[in-house]
Design a protein around this motif. Structure first.
Motif, short mmCIF file in Angstrom:
data_model
loop_
_atom_site.label_atom_id
_atom_site.label_comp_id
_atom_site.label_asym_id
_atom_site.label_seq_id
_atom_site.Cartn_x
_atom_site.Cartn_y
_atom_site.Cartn_z
N ASP A 1 0.81 -1.21 0.00
CA ASP A 1 0.00 0.00 0.00
C ASP A 1 0.85 1.27 0.00
O ASP A 1 0.30 2.36 -0.08
N HIS A 2 2.14 1.11 0.14
CA HIS A 2 3.06 2.26 0.18
C HIS A 2 2.67 3.25 1.28
O HIS A 2 2.65 4.46 1.06
N GLN A 3 2.36 2.70 2.46
CA GLN A 3 2.01 3.53 3.60
C GLN A 3 3.03 3.32 4.70
O GLN A 3 3.48 2.20 4.93
N VAL A 4 3.35 4.39 5.39
CA VAL A 4 4.26 4.33 6.53
C VAL A 4 3.75 5.25 7.63
O VAL A 4 3.02 6.20 7.38
N ALA A 5 4.16 4.94 8.84
CA ALA A 5 3.85 5.79 9.98
C ALA A 5 4.92 5.55 11.04
O ALA A 5 5.51 4.47 11.10
N VAL A 6 5.14 6.56 11.85
CA VAL A 6 6.01 6.43 13.00
C VAL A 6 5.18 6.83 14.21
O VAL A 6 4.57 7.90 14.22
N PHE A 7 5.13 5.95 15.20
CA PHE A 7 4.33 6.19 16.39
C PHE A 7 5.25 6.15 17.61
O PHE A 7 5.84 5.11 17.89
N GLY A 8 5.38 7.28 18.29
CA GLY A 8 6.22 7.35 19.48
C GLY A 8 5.38 7.45 20.73
O GLY A 8 4.35 8.13 20.75
N ASP A 9 5.83 6.78 21.77
CA ASP A 9 5.14 6.83 23.06
C ASP A 9 5.23 8.24 23.64
O ASP A 9 6.00 9.08 23.18
N GLU A 10 4.47 8.49 24.69
CA GLU A 10 4.35 9.85 25.22
C GLU A 10 5.67 10.45 25.69
O GLU A 10 5.88 11.66 25.54
N GLY A 11 6.59 9.65 26.22
CA GLY A 11 7.86 10.19 26.70
C GLY A 11 8.67 10.82 25.59
O GLY A 11 9.14 11.96 25.71
N ILE A 12 8.84 10.11 24.48
CA ILE A 12 9.62 10.65 23.36
C ILE A 12 8.79 11.67 22.57
O ILE A 12 9.32 12.68 22.10
N HIS A 13 7.50 11.45 22.45
CA HIS A 13 6.66 12.39 21.70
C HIS A 13 6.69 13.78 22.34
O HIS A 13 6.75 14.79 21.63
N GLN A 14 6.67 13.85 23.65
CA GLN A 14 6.72 15.14 24.34
C GLN A 14 8.04 15.85 24.08
O GLN A 14 8.10 17.08 24.10
N LYS A 15 9.09 15.11 23.80
CA LYS A 15 10.41 15.71 23.56
C LYS A 15 10.57 16.19 22.12
O LYS A 15 11.18 17.23 21.89
N VAL A 16 10.07 15.41 21.15
CA VAL A 16 10.34 15.75 19.74
C VAL A 16 9.16 16.41 19.03
O VAL A 16 9.36 17.15 18.07
N GLY A 17 7.95 16.15 19.44
CA GLY A 17 6.77 16.77 18.85
C GLY A 17 6.31 16.14 17.54
O GLY A 17 7.02 15.37 16.90
N GLN A 18 5.11 16.49 17.13
CA GLN A 18 4.47 15.92 15.95
C GLN A 18 5.24 16.22 14.66
O GLN A 18 5.33 15.38 13.78
N GLN A 19 5.78 17.41 14.56
CA GLN A 19 6.51 17.80 13.34
C GLN A 19 7.67 16.85 13.07
O GLN A 19 7.97 16.52 11.92
N TYR A 20 8.34 16.40 14.12
CA TYR A 20 9.47 15.48 13.96
C TYR A 20 9.02 14.19 13.28
O TYR A 20 9.64 13.71 12.33
N TRP A 21 7.92 13.60 13.76
CA TRP A 21 7.42 12.34 13.19
C TRP A 21 7.02 12.55 11.72
O TRP A 21 7.30 11.70 10.88
N GLU A 22 6.35 13.66 11.45
CA GLU A 22 5.92 13.94 10.08
C GLU A 22 7.11 14.09 9.14
O GLU A 22 7.07 13.63 7.99
N THR A 23 8.17 14.71 9.61
CA THR A 23 9.39 14.86 8.80
C THR A 23 10.01 13.50 8.52
O THR A 23 10.42 13.22 7.38
N GLU A 24 10.05 12.63 9.51
CA GLU A 24 10.61 11.29 9.32
C GLU A 24 9.79 10.50 8.30
O GLU A 24 10.35 9.80 7.45
N VAL A 25 8.48 10.61 8.37
CA VAL A 25 7.61 9.92 7.41
C VAL A 25 7.87 10.44 6.00
O VAL A 25 8.00 9.66 5.04
N ARG A 26 7.96 11.75 5.84
CA ARG A 26 8.24 12.33 4.51
C ARG A 26 9.56 11.82 3.95
O ARG A 26 9.66 11.48 2.77
N LYS A 27 10.58 11.76 4.79
CA LYS A 27 11.89 11.28 4.33
C LYS A 27 11.82 9.81 3.91
O LYS A 27 12.39 9.42 2.90
#
Length: 153
Positions: free
Chosen positions: A79-105
């Motif tokens: 399906d050519h789909q990807v996602a990165v899901f971080g638990d609350e500890g790391i998510h609070q440190k890096v934020g949503q924009q970080y995950w979205e950038t990783e997915v784009r890359k």
């Protein structure tokens, strides 16, 4: 490790590619208390891959790490789909924009037919973020989750 061991494992990667991915996870985790897991399946049965990633994250009990710093890299190959899901500890440190950038890359690498390269680069990036926010402490840290790739259907 497979979620349903009676199912035949799809051949998404060669043995060498699988080992390269697992080696990247081990190297990333060597410097941090954080945990990284990979879940790969053919198709995403959800409209949004992040919903499927969240479901898998909790099925794999990744929310039970001591510092809540587990991260799941989800890939639906066909399906050519990807996602990165971080638990609350790391998510609070890096934020949503970080995950979205990783997915784009990753999607950029996948678009150039570099699936494993994209995954390894993402693992390395996540490892750096985990190292920055959750550095390894030899007195208290342990590998809380398996490093092997988990295959779905």
């Amino acid at each position: 490790m497979r979620l349903f061991p009676w199912q035949k494992q799809p051949e998404f990667f060669s043995a060498e590619e699988s080992e390269r991915i697992v080696a990247a996870i081990r190297e990333a985790e060597r410097r941090t208390s954080g945990e990284i897991r990979i879940f790969v399946e053919s198709r995403c049965r959800f409209v949004d891959a992040i919903d499927r990633a969240a479901e898998v994250f909790f099925q794999l009990r990744m929310d039970e790490t001591e510092q809540r710093n587990g991260t799941l890299l989800y890939v639906a190959v066909r399906d050519h789909q990807v996602a990165v899901f971080g638990d609350e500890g790391i998510h609070q440190k890096v934020g949503q924009q970080y995950w979205e950038t990783e997915v784009r890359k990753m999607l950029h690498a996948f678009g150039q037919e570099h699936l494993v390269d994209g995954m390894v680069a993402c693992i390395n990036d996540i490892g750096e973020a985990l190292y920055l926010h959750f550095p390894y402490d030899r007195d208290t840290d342990k590998n809380e989750l398996p490093d092997e790739i988990v295959f779905g259907r």
